[in-house]
Design an enzyme around this catalytic site. Structure first.
Site, PDB file in Angstrom:
ATOM      1  N   ASP A  34      36.911  49.538  29.945  1.00  0.00           N
ATOM      2  CA  ASP A  34      37.382  48.282  29.349  1.00  0.00           C
ATOM      3  C   ASP A  34      37.407  48.393  27.835  1.00  0.00           C
ATOM      4  O   ASP A  34      36.949  47.493  27.124  1.00  0.00           O
ATOM      5  CB  ASP A  34      36.461  47.141  29.795  1.00  0.00           C
ATOM      6  CG  ASP A  34      37.075  45.791  29.468  1.00  0.00           C
ATOM      7  OD1 ASP A  34      38.251  45.764  29.061  1.00  0.00           O
ATOM      8  OD2 ASP A  34      36.367  44.781  29.597  1.00  0.00           O
ATOM      9  N   LYS A  36      21.870  39.293  24.917  1.00  0.00           N
ATOM     10  CA  LYS A  36      22.801  38.975  26.001  1.00  0.00           C
ATOM     11  C   LYS A  36      21.996  38.436  27.162  1.00  0.00           C
ATOM     12  O   LYS A  36      21.000  39.059  27.575  1.00  0.00           O
ATOM     13  CB  LYS A  36      23.531  40.227  26.465  1.00  0.00           C
ATOM     14  CG  LYS A  36      24.712  40.600  25.618  1.00  0.00           C
ATOM     15  CD  LYS A  36      25.479  41.702  26.310  1.00  0.00           C
ATOM     16  CE  LYS A  36      26.840  41.893  25.651  1.00  0.00           C
ATOM     17  NZ  LYS A  36      27.688  42.806  26.403  1.00  0.00           N
ATOM     18  N   GLN A  80      25.982  34.486  28.067  1.00  0.00           N
ATOM     19  CA  GLN A  80      26.116  34.060  26.684  1.00  0.00           C
ATOM     20  C   GLN A  80      25.461  35.097  25.784  1.00  0.00           C
ATOM     21  O   GLN A  80      24.637  35.896  26.222  1.00  0.00           O
ATOM     22  CB  GLN A  80      25.507  32.687  26.484  1.00  0.00           C
ATOM     23  CG  GLN A  80      24.065  32.580  26.940  1.00  0.00           C
ATOM     24  CD  GLN A  80      23.566  31.147  26.889  1.00  0.00           C
ATOM     25  OE1 GLN A  80      24.148  30.318  26.192  1.00  0.00           O
ATOM     26  NE2 GLN A  80      22.492  30.842  27.598  1.00  0.00           N
TER      27      GLN A  80
END
Ligand code: ACK
Length: 941
Positions: free
Chosen positions: A774, A666, A645
């Site tokens: 990514d 984080k 989260q």
């Protein structure tokens, strides 16, 4: 006296038969009288016919006298005999040859000669020459004579050829022996030739016949087949001379069983409603009777037979009468059938149930097949009303979302161009728990002032309850003390506001906005913060002149305000702006150098809007940024996934600053696996390698000594770029009018700037030899000044984004298939150049305001197409130059793709002319319409 004796012998004695006396040449007339008297008393004596010569009229003839001697005779006389018997026999001397000369008499005068001592040759014979002839040759001086009687038979013409050996009926497969005969007349022998049509089959020349042969023969043997039926075979006899060619022919009548073949229609595909003509070609001898049938059943009602021509006609054929039509032919020798399959073509039509309206609950899987009939089988594609993207059939949504709500059109198209398409439409109504549209979740106020908190709820079915909650309070509507709640309903949403009057210190806290409907509830935490800047002091009204001064000051203030906004709008992020600033330009160039070379003394590249105090700089690359956990106060969750989260927090004392700094933390979630923690540590390790850069999310610190692990990064108020772009869609109109009043409004210049900034951030990352793997708009964060920051490093992609279908499941984890370069997809090869490919896709996302790449294609279909060289087409509203840059990123060979440094330069060139970077007017309306504003990040274009 001699003359008298000579006349007496040739005239009188000859005529009277006395020449038959052996010594008649020496006879005197007295001897004659005695001899005649003897003849008369003894009876007549006849000479036998010694030979017969047959000749054809018009040809020469040689009559043989039978004289054989080395010495030529003293004389030769040839007589023509007239009368049938000796009594009536009269002779005519026609030729006389003696020592005194040769004489031919009468009608023989110009054609009679003597050849070979005594034979008589007539150059041409006539029919009238038919008859007997006699020759008289004395052999010795004693008047002995040789008499020879020759019969000349003159034929008008030969019999001509005669064919034998053929007698019908003859059946295919038998052998036929044909024989041709023709007469040989004397020397007149024919050449015999067999012909079939004009083709010579065999021949025999006259020389083969023996002299005494009277008939010329030529055989021809033939194995007959049905193809010989009605064929004519000719035999020709070719005679030299006046007879010339004589011919006879025979025409064969061969019997065979029928064979059939279909001559119409030429093709087997006919269109429904057409008239169809079928014709059965029948070959048979004797003729066959022909009948028709349809193997699948009844013949069409509207058919007609034309027996004579073996025709079947079907008027206005319908699809029910497709199938095999057979013709049957029969004669005494057998039966034959032949068939044709008729394929009836008809346009597509869609079964009507597709028209039903459908409802689906958020999260459910939904599928709808479009049943289309047609021949040929039509291709069926789906599209969304108002969008150009197409989807395969059946239409399928896994875990349906509100964004999928809308009208869907199924279109069945035939491969036959002039068949019209068939379409059907249904409405998909997506129902689910309410959605709180995230706008501003942090409000600020000053003590004693008043503030209004807003919570916008979208819900289908409509929300049954929207309430504000904090501590033990819960207000749906109305006023409770200093708090009043109002609800304003629009067609698509409810805007609930909580107004707090005379704000007190205790009001600075978080509030919950709760929305409930039939399918569930949704809560949003809204934080009220204390405003840092003091509210402007009211200007006291002193005198009557004060209003004038006030107006003057306001005008100045207004002007200053306008100028400030104007410069802000000029977007200092664009390369154009930076180009004008030498210092900053150098800074950009420095970015291209490996940052390792930068020392702490050199200025970090700055972008307007960056607050240098926000950066916690460390001279060492491997920085020890362990942060005291107790200096961190967590505020609210910004987003969560299955394992991790992101929490908004305040960090006290960052870089020695007095003020607390807003940060994002984080961390893993309670109960998440050891892998999740590992992934987070890997990402941290990666981030530690990256020196600060304005376009890369900055690592501020971490708490790794105890659990849970915290990775503290700079806070980016506008969240991730994908969500941000999608939220911005509904603001289109005002955006492009450039009336900028809201950070969610976007200009073409903004989009240009985003792309350019991402390229800069990636150039920095690439210079460190780090492969991101990514890069996508969802992994770019955007701060309150619209500065883009590359984030999400390492292998922890799935940790924060589990509900994101953009990572398709692979064995080891979820992969961002739609962003991956072919070499990564197919060979698992990752490089800076595969990041460049992903950058191209990210560019496409920015330009389409975050559509899902390869819209309408399933992952396997997308991969297949990619393998075959397919690339996404140019978004309609973007210009060619920009699309060119994208296409360069999508070169097959990684080496052919530009570097990120190239990309920064290329983009600078293009986007300095940002006016036509995007053609505003051409942006598809559906992409931006209001109803889309509520769409989630699963947005599909
Ligand atoms: O669009 P968002 O609000 O921005 O939703 C996602 C969510 O967390 C899950 O990734 C937000 N987020 C992640 N990192 C940060 C950050 N550094 N600052 C602000 N929001 C963040 C992201």
């Amino acid at each position: 006296m001699d003359f008298l004796n000579s006349w007496f012998r040739t005239g009188f004695l000859h005529k009277t038969g006395l020449r038959r006396h052996p010594r008649y040449r020496q006879m005197t007339w007295m001897d004659s009288l005695v001899f005649l008297a003897t003849l008369w008393t003894l009876g007549s004596t006849q000479e036998p016919i010694s030979s017969t010569t047959v000749v054809l009229a018009g040809y020469p003839a040689v009559l043989s006298c039978g004289y054989v001697s080395d010495q030529p005779p003293v004389s030769v006389d040839w007589y023509r005999l007239e009368g049938l018997d000796a009594d009536q026999e009269r002779t005519h001397l026609l030729y006389h040859d003696s020592g005194s000369g040769t004489f031919a008499f009468g009608k023989y005068s110009d054609r009679a000669t003597v050849v070979d001592n005594a034979n008589l040759r007539l150059d041409t014979v006539y029919m009238s020459d038919n008859g007997d002839y006699e020759c008289e040759v004395p052999t010795t001086e004693d008047y002995d004579i040789v008499l020879s009687k020759v019969r000349l038979q003159v034929l008008d013409s030969p019999d001509g050829p005669r064919i034998t050996g053929y007698s019908p009926p003859l059946f295919a497969g038998q052998t036929l022996h044909l024989r041709c005969e023709s007469q040989i007349v004397g020397d007149v022998r024919p050449t015999l030739v067999w012909y079939n049509g004009s083709r010579e089959l065999s021949r025999v020349e006259p020389s083969v016949w023996q002299p005494d042969t009277t008939t010329a023969v030529l055989n021809y043997v033939l194995d007959v087949s049905k193809y010989d039926n009605a064929k004519a075979y000719r035999c020709q006899a070719l005679y030299r001379g006046p007879v010339g060619v004589r011919e006879r022919k025979v025409t064969l009548d061969i019997r065979y069983a029928p064979t059939t073949h279909m001559t119409y229609p030429l093709g087997t595909q006919v269109r429904e409603g057409d008239d169809v003509l079928l014709r059965c070609g029948v070959d048979s001898n004797p003729p066959a009777t022909v009948s028709w049938e349809r193997l699948e059943g009844a013949m069409p009602p509207n058919h007609k037979l034309y027996e004579e021509h073996h025709l079947l006609r079907i008027v206005g054929i319908t699809r029910a009468f497709h199938g095999t039509y057979q013709c049957r032919a029969e004669n005494s020798l057998g039966v034959s059938t032949t068939a044709v399959s008729l394929d009836i073509l008809y346009p597509p039509s869609i079964a009507s149930q597709v028209w039903n309206k459908a409802e689906a609950l958020v999260g459910e899987n939904f599928t709808r097949a479009c049943v289309a009939d047609g021949n040929p089988t039509p291709s069926v594609r789906w599209s969304r009303d108002g969008s150009e993207e197409v989807y395969d059939d059946p239409l399928y949504f896994s875990s349906i979302n509100f964004t999928d709500d809308g009208s869907y059109i199924c279109r069945a198209r035939s491969s036959i161009q002039d068949f019209p398409d068939s379409t059907a439409k249904f409405r998909l109504d997506v129902k689910g728990p309410p959605q709180i549209v995230k706008q501003n979740t942090i409000f600020s106020a000053t003590e004693n002032g008043s503030v209004t908190l807003e919570c916008e709820v979208e819900s289908d079915p409509p929300a049954t309850r929207v309430a504000w909650k904090w501590e033990s309070n819960s207000i749906e509507s109305g006023t409770v003390g200093r708090y009043s709640v109002r609800q304003k309903e629009t067609p698509t949403s409810i805007l609930s506001t909580l107004t707090i009057k005379s704000v007190q210190a205790s009001d600075f806290r978080s509030y919950q906005c709760l929305a409930v409907n039939l399918h569930g509830e949704e809560t949003q935490v809204i934080v009220l913060e204390r405003a840092t800047a003091p509210p402007p002091q009211p200007i006291p009204l002193v005198a009557i002149v004060l209003p004038v001064i006030l107006v003057f000051i306001m005008v100045i203030l207004g002007l200053l305000y306008y100028l400030r906004k104007y410069w802000q709008r000029k977007l200092p992020w664009t390369p154009k702006y930076l180009k004008n600033k030498d210092m900053e330009m150098r800074a950009i160039e420095d970015d291209y150098l490996p940052p390792i070379a930068q020392d702490s003394a050199s200025p970090m590249p700055l972008l307007p809007g960056d607050d240098p105090s926000n950066y916690y700089q460390e001279p060492d690359l491997i920085r020890d940024l362990e942060f005291p956990r107790d200096k961190l106060s967590l505020e609210r969750v910004l987003g969560r996934g299955n394992f991790g989260q992101v929490i908004k927090a305040k960090a006290q004392g960052v870089g020695g600053a007095d003020k607390p700094m807003t940060v994002a933390v984080k961390t893993t979630k309670d109960g998440s696996s050891a892998d999740a923690k590992d992934d987070l540590l890997k990402e941290l390790k990666m981030m530690k390698l990256i020196p600060p850069h304005p376009n890369v999310v900055m690592l501020i610190g971490y708490c790794t000594k105890t659990e849970p692990v915290y990775v503290i990064v700079e806070y980016c108020a506008l969240g991730n770029l994908q969500n941000f772009l999608r939220k911005c869609r509904s603001k289109r109109d005002s955006t492009y009018a450039n009336i900028q009043v809201d950070e969610r409004l976007l200009t073409p210049r903004d989009l240009a700037s985003f792309i350019w900034q991402i390229a800069r951030g990636m150039a920095h990352v690439a210079s460190l030899k780090i492969v991101h793997r990514d890069l996508a708009s969802r992994n770019v964060l955007i701060d309150k000044n619209k500065v883009c920051k590359i984030s999400d490093f390492g292998l922890s992609r799935d940790v924060y984004d589990t509900d994101n279908e953009e990572y398709e499941q692979k064995t080891q984890g979820r992969l961002p298939l739609r962003w991956m370069a072919p070499e990564s997809l197919f060979d698992h090869v990752y490089s800076v150049k595969s990041d460049v490919w992903s950058f191209g896709i990210t560019m496409w996302e920015v330009l389409t305001l975050a559509c899902t790449p390869y819209p309408g294609l399933s992952p396997p279909a997308m991969m297949e197409r990619l393998r075959n060289g397919f690339r996404m087409s140019k978004p309609v509203h973007c210009n060619e130059e920009v699309y060119d840059i994208m296409r360069k990123c999508w070169e097959d060979d990684p080496e052919d793709r530009p570097t990120f440094i190239d990309l920064v330069r290329l983009l600078e060139d293009v986007i300095t002319k940002a006016e036509d970077f995007i053609k505003i007017d051409e942006i598809p309306a559906a992409m931006y319409d209001e109803s889309n504003s509520k769409k989630s990040k699963q947005e599909k274009c």
